[in-house]
Design a protein around this motif. Structure first.
Motif, mmCIF file in Angstrom:
data_model
loop_
_atom_site.group_PDB
_atom_site.id
_atom_site.type_symbol
_atom_site.label_atom_id
_atom_site.label_comp_id
_atom_site.label_asym_id
_atom_site.label_seq_id
_atom_site.Cartn_x
_atom_site.Cartn_y
_atom_site.Cartn_z
ATOM 1 N N THR A 340 0.874 -1.062 -0.045
ATOM 2 C CA THR A 340 -0.069 -0.187 -0.155
ATOM 3 C C THR A 340 0.856 1.190 0.074
ATOM 4 O O THR A 340 0.238 2.461 -0.232
ATOM 5 C CB THR A 340 -0.813 -0.028 1.178
ATOM 6 O OG1 THR A 340 -0.191 -0.055 2.405
ATOM 7 C CG2 THR A 340 -1.911 -1.231 1.246
ATOM 8 N N SER A 367 -4.846 -3.463 3.229
ATOM 9 C CA SER A 367 -4.002 -3.976 1.799
ATOM 10 C C SER A 367 -5.215 -4.750 0.916
ATOM 11 O O SER A 367 -4.946 -4.935 -0.054
ATOM 12 C CB SER A 367 -3.071 -4.823 2.442
ATOM 13 O OG SER A 367 -3.442 -6.237 3.299
ATOM 14 N N PHE A 370 -6.916 -2.562 -0.977
ATOM 15 C CA PHE A 370 -5.877 -1.870 -2.170
ATOM 16 C C PHE A 370 -6.081 -2.934 -3.048
ATOM 17 O O PHE A 370 -6.165 -2.371 -4.302
ATOM 18 C CB PHE A 370 -4.746 -1.656 -1.333
ATOM 19 C CG PHE A 370 -3.750 -1.135 -2.477
ATOM 20 C CD1 PHE A 370 -3.658 0.247 -2.813
ATOM 21 C CD2 PHE A 370 -3.050 -1.971 -3.190
ATOM 22 C CE1 PHE A 370 -2.805 0.626 -3.776
ATOM 23 C CE2 PHE A 370 -2.060 -1.482 -4.267
ATOM 24 C CZ PHE A 370 -2.181 0.192 -4.546
ATOM 25 N N GLU A 373 -9.235 -2.577 -5.327
ATOM 26 C CA GLU A 373 -9.039 -1.175 -6.100
ATOM 27 C C GLU A 373 -7.948 -1.502 -7.392
ATOM 28 O O GLU A 373 -8.218 -1.165 -8.503
ATOM 29 C CB GLU A 373 -8.725 -0.103 -5.345
ATOM 30 C CG GLU A 373 -8.836 1.256 -6.025
ATOM 31 C CD GLU A 373 -7.502 1.609 -6.674
ATOM 32 O OE1 GLU A 373 -7.543 2.225 -7.852
ATOM 33 O OE2 GLU A 373 -6.350 0.953 -6.320
#
Length: 415
Positions: A340, A367, A370, A373
């Motif tokens: 990250t 994380s 993340f 995404e």
């Protein structure tokens, strides 16, 4: 007057003849090899090889310069003339032949091999060549032998010098293979040939002849656990401070990284180096760079790469993404730490070769979010692994579940 036997080749024929020569010298060569030496205008070779022949009038003998690459312009200047190179045994087996072919092209070379020291040793021992592993230790770390240690394995180790047998014996004792049998062959194929034998744990000969080869029959000591190269190593194989990709998750990660011959891996936030070490153990011709910022973990990586037989693992001390600058473009990337941190994933994805694989693991909610995404930006597949191990629970056993791990694996599109 020029010797009539020194005939120059035509421009379209090979001009560089590479002759494999053994300890017996000219007596062990075939007619074609002897004719090539007799007809050469210039002969290159090591001092030992040049000492095995008698030059004819008009011939020039040139010992190899140091470094070896300094010979290339000298050879290039002789292109089109009759040039001969003397090399040990089979020049294409860890010899000068492959380097010369890479430099000048196969069409420029005529290679006349002799039996290699490997063939001669196998003949002396009655070993089948196709069942032997050859480990070069000349110009390479001796710890590479550790990769191949297994009960019953037969290895032929190409020594660096006369101290290599003693160093190998000490390494075997340190790795729990002190019962292994060593046979050291000196000056194979020549009048001074002899062999020395003994167990690694009893080895007392500090210096053998500089020109030697070691035959090794691997025998582990009682209770010594041996490791397969075909599956994930047990966690106890790695010195670590707790920051370790555990065995089951490591196996799933390596399956997605899929090491192939010659490929390069970046192990970003390497921790104990378990992923890059497993990558190299699975494919001996692959390469890997471990990037780690913590000094203590750098020391763990260095210890693990030696113990597990992959000393060629390159260690970069630094924190991504800054530490990634200037590194060779990778075929695969594993992000285990610093996922990250700003710019790490983006820098990795940009550096990855088209068709390359990126795998990133997450344990925390942040994380994992993340990764979700990131998947939206680069694509790929998300997998969640939950592993439970049986452990004592009072008088019985129960399941203890480790923290789940989320894996993102993505392949970069071809451009």
């Amino acid at each position: 007057m020029t010797d009539p036997t020194l005939a120059s080749p035509s421009p379209t024929s090979p001009w560089l003849t590479v002759v494999g020569i053994g300890e017996e010298g000219l007596a062990g060569l075939g007619e074609a090899a002897r004719a090539a030496i007799a007809g050469a205008e210039v002969i290159f070779g090591g001092a030992r090889h040049l000492g095995l022949i008698e030059p004819r009038p008009g011939q020039a003998l040139r010992p190899w310069p140091s470094p070896f690459s300094d010979a290339y312009p000298q050879l290039e200047a002789l292109r089109g003339r009759a040039v001969c190179v003397l090399a040990s045994g089979d020049p294409m087996f860890y010899g000068a032949g492959s380097s010369l072919a890479a430099r000048f092209g196969a069409a420029a070379l005529r290679v006349l091999p002799a039996p290699s020291s490997i063939s001669l040793a196998a003949a002396r021992l009655g070993w089948a060549l196709h069942e032997i592993t050859v480990v070069p230790a000349h110009g390479r770390p001796l710890a590479r032998v550790n990769l191949h240690l297994a009960p019953g394995a037969r290895l032929l180790v190409l020594s660096a010098d006369g101290a290599t047998p003693a160093a190998l014996a000490a390494e075997l004792v340190a790795r729990g293979y002190g019962e292994s049998q060593l046979t050291v062959f000196e000056h194979l194929g020549g009048p001074a040939e002899r062999s020395l034998q003994g167990r690694a744990t009893d080895w007392s000969i500090e210096q053998c002849a500089r020109l030697n080869l070691i035959a090794l029959e691997c025998r582990p000591e009682a209770g010594r656990q041996s490791y397969s190269r075909r599956s994930a190593l047990p966690d106890v194989a790695f010195a670590n401070d707790g920051q370790l990709t555990k065995r089951d998750v490591r196996a799933a990660t390596l399956a997605r990284l899929a090491p192939l011959p010659g490929e390069l891996l970046w192990d970003v936030g390497a921790g104990s180096g378990s992923i890059s070490i497993e990558w190299l153990r699975a494919e001996p011709t692959a390469r890997a760079i471990a990037i780690e910022a913590d000094a203590g973990r750098q020391a763990l990586i260095a210890a693990n790469r030696e113990a597990l037989g992959v000393p060629d693992l390159v260690l970069v001390a630094g924190r991504a993404p800054e530490a990634l600058d200037g590194l060779a473009a990778p075929d695969a990337i594993f992000i285990g730490g610093g996922l990250t941190r700003a710019g790490v994933a983006e820098r990795c994805w940009a550096a990855l070769k088209p068709g390359g694989r990126l795998v990133a693991n997450a344990v925390t909610l942040q994380s994992e979010a993340f990764l979700v995404e990131l998947r939206g930006r680069i694509g790929g597949e998300l997998t969640r692994l939950s592993v439970a191990h049986a452990s004592p629970l009072g008088a019985f056993d129960g399941w203890r579940t480790a923290m789940p791990v989320t894996l993102l694996s993505a392949v970069k599109p071809e451009q």
